[in-house]
Design an enzyme around this catalytic site. Sequence first.
Site, PDB file in Angstrom:
ATOM      1  N   TYR A 138      16.964 -12.581   2.285  1.00 60.66           N
ATOM      2  CA  TYR A 138      17.137 -13.376   3.503  1.00 60.66           C
ATOM      3  C   TYR A 138      15.804 -14.006   3.858  1.00 60.66           C
ATOM      4  CZ  TYR A 138      17.913 -14.350   8.510  1.00 60.66           C
ATOM      5  OH  TYR A 138      18.015 -14.944   9.743  1.00 60.66           O
ATOM      6  N   ASP A 233       7.995 -14.978   0.030  1.00 62.00           N
ATOM      7  CA  ASP A 233       8.344 -14.814   1.440  1.00 62.00           C
ATOM      8  C   ASP A 233       7.903 -13.399   1.849  1.00 62.00           C
ATOM      9  OD1 ASP A 233      11.431 -14.900   3.417  1.00 62.00           O
ATOM     10  OD2 ASP A 233       9.338 -14.433   3.914  1.00 62.00           O
ATOM     11  N   LYS A 261       6.368 -11.543  11.652  1.00 58.93           N
ATOM     12  CA  LYS A 261       6.355 -10.155  12.119  1.00 58.93           C
ATOM     13  C   LYS A 261       4.944  -9.643  12.448  1.00 58.93           C
ATOM     14  CE  LYS A 261      10.647  -9.517   9.583  1.00 58.93           C
ATOM     15  NZ  LYS A 261      11.657  -9.282  10.611  1.00 58.93           N
TER      16      LYS A 261
HETATM   17  P1  KE4 Z   1      12.597 -14.685  11.863  1.00 62.45           P
HETATM   18  O1  KE4 Z   1      13.058 -16.139  11.968  1.00 62.45           O
HETATM   19  O2  KE4 Z   1      13.681 -13.703  12.253  1.00 62.45           O
HETATM   20  O3  KE4 Z   1      11.278 -14.450  12.597  1.00 62.45           O
HETATM   21  O4  KE4 Z   1      12.249 -14.407  10.335  1.00 62.45           O
HETATM   22  C1  KE4 Z   1      13.205 -14.680   9.353  1.00 62.45           C
HETATM   23  C2  KE4 Z   1      12.901 -13.849   8.109  1.00 62.45           C
HETATM   24  C3  KE4 Z   1      12.329 -14.473   7.017  1.00 62.45           C
HETATM   25  N1  KE4 Z   1      12.027 -13.782   5.891  1.00 62.45           N
HETATM   26  C4  KE4 Z   1      12.275 -12.446   5.810  1.00 62.45           C
HETATM   27  C5  KE4 Z   1      11.934 -11.719   4.541  1.00 62.45           C
HETATM   28  C6  KE4 Z   1      12.858 -11.757   6.902  1.00 62.45           C
HETATM   29  O5  KE4 Z   1      13.114 -10.428   6.792  1.00 62.45           O
HETATM   30  C7  KE4 Z   1      13.170 -12.464   8.083  1.00 62.45           C
HETATM   31  C8  KE4 Z   1      13.809 -11.797   9.288  1.00 62.45           C
HETATM   32  N2  KE4 Z   1      14.119 -10.409   9.156  1.00 62.45           N
HETATM   33  C9  KE4 Z   1      15.185  -9.923  10.018  1.00 62.45           C
HETATM   34  C10 KE4 Z   1      15.413  -8.434   9.699  1.00 62.45           C
HETATM   35  N3  KE4 Z   1      15.759  -8.206   8.349  1.00 62.45           N
HETATM   36  C11 KE4 Z   1      14.900 -10.162  11.457  1.00 62.45           C
HETATM   37  C12 KE4 Z   1      15.824  -9.418  12.400  1.00 62.45           C
HETATM   38  C13 KE4 Z   1      16.833 -10.344  13.049  1.00 62.45           C
HETATM   39  O6  KE4 Z   1      17.375 -11.239  12.348  1.00 62.45           O
HETATM   40  O7  KE4 Z   1      17.068 -10.152  14.256  1.00 62.45           O
END
Ligand code: KE4
Length: 422
Positions: A138, A233, A261
């Site tokens: 993701y 990523d 993060k």
């Molecule tokens: P954000 O747009 O949520 O800040 O980041 C997207 C993203 C991009 N790349 C990786 C590897 C990620 O894990 C994420 C977001 N992770 C999720 C949890 N697996 C965020 C939690 C959520 O969607 O509320």
Amino acid sequence: MSHFDEAREHIAGGVNSPVRAFAGVGGEPVFFKSAKGAWVETEDGRRLIDYVGSWGPMILGHSDSDVINAVVETARRGLSFGAPCVLETQIAKKIRELMPSIERVRMVSSGTEATMSAIRLARGHTGRDKIIKFEGCYHGHSDSLLIKAGSGALTLGVPSSPGVPSELAAHTITLPFNDTDAVRAAFDALGEQIACVIVEPIAGNMNMVLPEAGFHETLRDACTRAGALLIFDEVMTGFRVAKGGAQSLYDIRPDLTTLGKIVGGGMPAAAFGGRADIMSSIAPDGPVYQAGTLSGNPVAMAAGLATLEKIDAPDFYARLSDRTQQLVDGLAAAASDVNIPLAVSNAGGMFGFVFSDEPQVRRFDQVAAANIERFKAFFHGMLDADVYLAPSAFEAGFVSIAHGDDEIEQTLAAASKVLASL
Ligand code: KE4
């Protein structure tokens, strides 16, 4: 009326991000009120040991005093300027110091924005449209990345969400994670059309899946030969699995890296960056447009910089890794004691566990075939024992430097009881 019922009357789905809604485990989500160190306090007065840590940012533990002080002091001087400030330069220098593959960086406000921008940059810099991603990874919710594999291995992608035009999806190829033969076949067939490969170097969105030996080297070599860009990523793995992220663990130099993060220390901040020649294509130096009102926001920069300075302490990752290893070893032993198959994995302060007969999970289909119902029962049993795990079988877990022996022992004692009850 529950907090969730009231929220649902005003907020779409009652949450501002879907995974928080407990759809993956059933029941109503827990509403947090405050948090300190490894613990959170809920609106109904409970104290829980937290292994989500806001999905990764809280590597120092919640409400770290140095981070809070940096935020308060910076906020008092102004919340946002929309003009350059030296804090942006300071965190950029720190990011480059920790991740030398990043020669130039651009700050943004979310991981989604970071990966969306990196994809556009790769397409603009190479003049190519096709991208490769991997099943189970993701990268946020931008259109080109909400794509699943088409019918055949090399058929182009189909949207994994309504609202994504099929014409756009057709440019995204989705391959099985860890499948080097599929990578080679894709490059043999489409190499000169491929702008980039984007990969979670350690996958954390299909629980936790480690790369097999040679996988990243295959990606690196294929991209170099075809003139495509390799994007790591590291939104989740950056500063989480090692001080230099997964790229330092596997000694791979990606062309671009995305961060999120931890880089924001809990505030809305993320970043993308990499080779200076590629980053020179980004506006205002270059033609690839990218912008953001709150990009480089001083308060977010202060939180991120304070965090990055503290993780750069001697033996920080040795201590964090030892704590995480203690946790996963204990979980594996507790499951073995009651003959429950459990595949565990960990790196730095990140861990995963899958109720699978496979000793190690290496691909999405293995995670999808695991015993999800058993995960749900384990999740709720642990929650009843005041241990808060990620509310989905497809998420990783996170240990902070604030998780001490007491928290780990309390967690493992609870796990033994819950596993015995399954
Ligand atoms: P954000 O747009 O949520 O800040 O980041 C997207 C993203 C991009 N790349 C990786 C590897 C990620 O894990 C994420 C977001 N992770 C999720 C949890 N697996 C965020 C939690 C959520 O969607 O509320």
